[in-house]
Design a protein around this motif. Sequence first.
Motif, PDB file in Angstrom:
ATOM      1  N   MET A   1     -36.387 -20.258 -13.244  1.00 32.89           N
ATOM      2  CA  MET A   1     -37.376 -21.337 -13.286  1.00 32.89           C
ATOM      3  C   MET A   1     -38.770 -20.796 -13.543  1.00 32.89           C
ATOM      4  O   MET A   1     -39.601 -21.444 -14.172  1.00 32.89           O
ATOM      5  CB  MET A   1     -37.326 -22.132 -11.983  1.00 32.89           C
ATOM      6  CG  MET A   1     -36.019 -22.853 -11.803  1.00 32.89           C
ATOM      7  SD  MET A   1     -35.887 -23.610 -10.199  1.00 32.89           S
ATOM      8  CE  MET A   1     -36.405 -25.268 -10.596  1.00 32.89           C
TER       9      MET A   1
ATOM     10  N   LYS B   1     -39.392 -18.224 -15.334  1.00 37.91           N
ATOM     11  CA  LYS B   1     -39.376 -17.966 -16.773  1.00 37.91           C
ATOM     12  C   LYS B   1     -39.779 -19.220 -17.539  1.00 37.91           C
ATOM     13  O   LYS B   1     -40.588 -19.160 -18.478  1.00 37.91           O
ATOM     14  CB  LYS B   1     -37.956 -17.539 -17.183  1.00 37.91           C
ATOM     15  CG  LYS B   1     -37.750 -17.364 -18.658  1.00 37.91           C
ATOM     16  CD  LYS B   1     -36.312 -17.688 -19.067  1.00 37.91           C
ATOM     17  CE  LYS B   1     -36.068 -19.176 -19.158  1.00 37.91           C
ATOM     18  NZ  LYS B   1     -34.693 -19.548 -19.459  1.00 37.91           N
ATOM     19  N   ASP B   2     -39.223 -20.368 -17.110  1.00 40.10           N
ATOM     20  CA  ASP B   2     -39.546 -21.629 -17.767  1.00 40.10           C
ATOM     21  C   ASP B   2     -41.040 -21.920 -17.703  1.00 40.10           C
ATOM     22  O   ASP B   2     -41.594 -22.510 -18.626  1.00 40.10           O
ATOM     23  CB  ASP B   2     -38.774 -22.774 -17.105  1.00 40.10           C
ATOM     24  CG  ASP B   2     -37.291 -22.730 -17.447  1.00 40.10           C
ATOM     25  OD1 ASP B   2     -36.951 -22.021 -18.419  1.00 40.10           O
ATOM     26  OD2 ASP B   2     -36.501 -23.385 -16.763  1.00 40.10           O
ATOM     27  N   CYS B   3     -41.668 -21.520 -16.609  1.00 39.91           N
ATOM     28  CA  CYS B   3     -43.099 -21.781 -16.469  1.00 39.91           C
ATOM     29  C   CYS B   3     -43.891 -20.990 -17.513  1.00 39.91           C
ATOM     30  O   CYS B   3     -44.840 -21.513 -18.091  1.00 39.91           O
ATOM     31  CB  CYS B   3     -43.573 -21.429 -15.070  1.00 39.91           C
ATOM     32  SG  CYS B   3     -42.938 -22.569 -13.857  1.00 39.91           S
TER      33      CYS B   3
ATOM     34  N   VAL C   1     -39.771 -28.135 -22.428  1.00 40.98           N
ATOM     35  CA  VAL C   1     -39.806 -27.544 -21.092  1.00 40.98           C
ATOM     36  C   VAL C   1     -40.775 -28.311 -20.208  1.00 40.98           C
ATOM     37  O   VAL C   1     -40.480 -28.594 -19.048  1.00 40.98           O
ATOM     38  CB  VAL C   1     -40.205 -26.055 -21.171  1.00 40.98           C
ATOM     39  CG1 VAL C   1     -40.342 -25.486 -19.787  1.00 40.98           C
ATOM     40  CG2 VAL C   1     -39.194 -25.283 -21.960  1.00 40.98           C
TER      41      VAL C   1
ATOM     42  N   GLN D   1     -39.781 -30.185 -16.819  1.00 39.70           N
ATOM     43  CA  GLN D   1     -40.415 -29.879 -15.528  1.00 39.70           C
ATOM     44  C   GLN D   1     -41.103 -31.111 -14.958  1.00 39.70           C
ATOM     45  O   GLN D   1     -41.083 -31.338 -13.758  1.00 39.70           O
ATOM     46  CB  GLN D   1     -41.424 -28.747 -15.695  1.00 39.70           C
ATOM     47  CG  GLN D   1     -40.747 -27.419 -15.970  1.00 39.70           C
ATOM     48  CD  GLN D   1     -41.716 -26.264 -16.026  1.00 39.70           C
ATOM     49  OE1 GLN D   1     -42.912 -26.471 -16.160  1.00 39.70           O
ATOM     50  NE2 GLN D   1     -41.203 -25.066 -15.931  1.00 39.70           N
TER      51      GLN D   1
ATOM     52  N   VAL E   1     -35.485 -14.456 -25.045  1.00 42.03           N
ATOM     53  CA  VAL E   1     -35.749 -13.958 -23.694  1.00 42.03           C
ATOM     54  C   VAL E   1     -34.619 -13.031 -23.268  1.00 42.03           C
ATOM     55  O   VAL E   1     -34.839 -11.983 -22.672  1.00 42.03           O
ATOM     56  CB  VAL E   1     -35.912 -15.138 -22.710  1.00 42.03           C
ATOM     57  CG1 VAL E   1     -35.976 -14.632 -21.282  1.00 42.03           C
ATOM     58  CG2 VAL E   1     -37.147 -15.937 -23.046  1.00 42.03           C
TER      59      VAL E   1
END
Lengths: 597, 397
Positions: free
Chosen positions: A513, A515-517, B65, B69, B364
């Motif tokens: 998570m 990483k998502d930020c 993303v 979120q 990634v």
Amino acid sequence: MSEVYVNGYFVGEHDSPLELIKALLEKRRKNQLPSTMNVAYHEDKDEVQVNIDAGRVRRPLIVVENGKPLMTEEMESKLEKREMSWDEVLKKNIVEYLDADEEENAYIAVSRKEVTPEHTHIELDSSLILGVAASVLVFPEKNRGDRLNYGSRMAVQAIGIPLQNFLQRDDTTYNVLVYPQVPLVKTDSMEAVGLESHPSGHNLVVAVSTFYGYNVEDALIINKASLDRGLGRSVAYRSFVTEFRRYWGGQEDMACIPDPSVKGYRSEEDYDMLDEQGIIEVESSVPEQGVIVGKISPLRFLGISKEIKMGLQNFRDNSLTISSGNSGIVEKVILTSDAEGNKIVSAVVRDTKTPEVGDKMATRHGQKGVIGLVVPEEDMPFTADGIVPDIIVNPHAIPSRMTVGQLLEIIAGKVGALAAKRINGTVFKGEEEKIRAALKYMGFRDDGKETLYNGVTGEKMEAPILTGITYYYRLYHLVSKKIHARSKGPVALMTKQPTEGRSKEGGLRLGEMEKDCFIAHGAPITLKERFGSDKVSIPVCKDCGVIAIEDHIKNRTYCPLCKNDVIVNVEMSYAFKLMLDELRSLLIYPQIVPESS
Amino acid sequence: MGANCSIFEVGVIIMDESVIQNVLGLYEEKIDSLDISPKEKTALKLSLKDRYAKMRYDPGDAVGVVAAQSISEPATQTTLRSYHRAAGAGLNITQGLPRILEIFDARKVPVTPSMKIYLKKEYNNKDKAVEIASSIKETDLKHIMVMDSLDLANMALEVELDKGIIKQFNIIPDKIISAVKRKVKNVNASVDGNKLIFEIKKDKVTIKDLQALRFKLRDVHVKGIKGITHCIVERVGDEYVLYTLGSNLMKVSKIEGIDTSRLCSNNMFEIAEVLGIEAARNTLVMEIIETLRAQGVDTDVRHLLLVADAMTQSGEIQPIGRYGLSGSKSSVLARANFEETIRHLTDAAVYGLSDDLNGIVENVMIGKTAKVGTGLVDIAMKTQKKEKPKKVAETKE
């Protein structure tokens, strides 16, 4: 027809279960049936359960008949004076024991006042509606329910005297409070629970006030002088055990000061504290990762021929050391053996832990906090009498949590200290008016507030501040055992990524998570940097996409498939390379196709 | 930037100035009507334009993303309590996290399908509303009878009807009989006052046959629309609105007096079937907004629009997850990273798939800079020499 069960076995049926139960109970109360028998009627299942087997948890209750408790107040005082025995009470069936099943059918009054003709029993004492964990809380009826829950949960974590024979023991870890105090505000059941002989906290002078922002978010300000006098001081014991094993071929572990020729020899001063048997001297201080027991073991594999030729001893150093993050003084060493006759050495190391910034403390009202600042006594506020608080709590802790009981404990504690008397804070037995009156009688404001003076400037503070005494626990969550940071350090062998966990000096994981930020912030380059801990550059055959062989002897890099040496270096994370290897082991042939340019 | 530099082509679309003007046009009138000086007005417009330009997403922003979120962070804080009393009179409609999951998983039928029915103007009074409601609500024989019993002497089944209900719903016994005959063959029926008597056309009728008939008859559909178990009339403002439990858009829309333009259901698939995918997209957005709002979550609609667009872009509603959007990603590594790792890797091996490493997750994974945000752009420069103007030097990773 309702079914009748005895000890869980079906025995028959009965037309009128209630009458059956009534008859059974009557017989039991006439001592014609054993008093250990309990009867219950389950209305939902329409069955009668009779239990006389062992292992049921039962509790005593006073029998009520026609709205009158059989135990008169006169009897109670007789019992107290030991003029009447408990056996007699039981024999006369004034008090009977109910199990969980029969309790379901009982209608139990909490106090004498509320008894009605419908009631079947009354509690021996109103505080018995609480269990062991909740009964050690003071003024619980004045607090919100969840706070009691938190309070009793934290009481378990308090450092105190868990056992009085701790000097004889060698548990892996245990903490002992150095100057434990019995609480000024107590409950009736504390003695029964054993908290009077095993106390686990201190009565601290508390001021409910702010302090330059150092006690925001439930932090606590603590008086340096109080710490010096021993407030919250505890000793952390930890034992380290090693076993001397025997191997086949007659080889065995040996306790000694290892010879410098032994494989993995540390250095001479590392073995300084050991006696000639290789075991550490009692009362010597051991640094972090210091050796406690010198031990050599036979080599697991015989070394390469070179080593043997050089005449090195076939032993390796396998000494017992203190794990990292621990240090202290050796309290005692225990020599014993296990069932197979192997020698065991256990050394208990003690370390004194004075409260420091970051340590956790809590009251019995679910009010926990972390020490935010240690203030020299001369800078602490003081009262007109010269009383300096041990702890300053932020007033914001109170209103939203509605722990009125804590405020009352502060006042009650103050009265207790002034009158040299312990105050009763058992459920429904706290007497707020009396406590306030007593405080007033002793010349204080009845709300417990006092004028304080700024310790730094000496100025009088504008608002009167609630000061009094509260029982504080020191919880075993000590920063010194939790603090952790790392820059570079050990990596796991397989993935080349940093290890995990404080004990292994591990890194802090940047997870999925998180990483998502980074991506959400549009910062993939920063992300690449953070994930670069296992970065490797790997030679890849340009044609086959296979990882090439680097031959250092021939000084050549070539492809294992086509023997070609058109090789490019590809940068990737080692974990990915590992994954490719694993795929290859599954007979999957993953190719890396380098960008053509 | 020097004259020789230009933004490298990465699919960046510079927003047309006219779009900004259009948006600002909405506020133009309002600003003009304000009681401020012309100078202030122009300043206000300018700053508004500035603000608007700033609020736009930049090229390369990870919109998905951020949307994910923005929805999931507050969703973790909503209560797990699933039922909430809606529409006062006691319809329990799934709310909160379970409902959000249901929407994003695109379940074929919601746990509590429900409809909101508005009425045409001329039908908008209490009597008509109740009448329509009763004609919508599914009524089975079991709902209108007092009891059913076996007449063993005559080997027949007696069904006693509830007088009051029959009168209220205006049901004729003959109608019931024809409904029964439609469902059950070989049955003779007769009316005896409040009772309906059924006989089986068979030589030897056993009690077992009668019992079977008895249970079959209970479920005979007499009136209303199948599947709609409840229908409640509510007064909302000056209108009467019907709330139902159970949904059947097609049939309800054929009932007279219903305002079909405002008819809605919480079953997205039904809407997609009856009204088309665009309508389903709108319901999707509305449903998410409503469930989130009910929990006190105020997420920007644009995040939800993005999700709804993604879910419906193929022409049918796709769930988010293994069998939906995430499972249909083009990158092998991205799919393997999500769920069912082994299946995706073996499939890739069997079919010899390749991964172009264009997505984020893949990059990634292997430790390359992902092509989002600052990683999207490369610097390119035209060489100074005029002879070879077409050659472009790239910086390498």
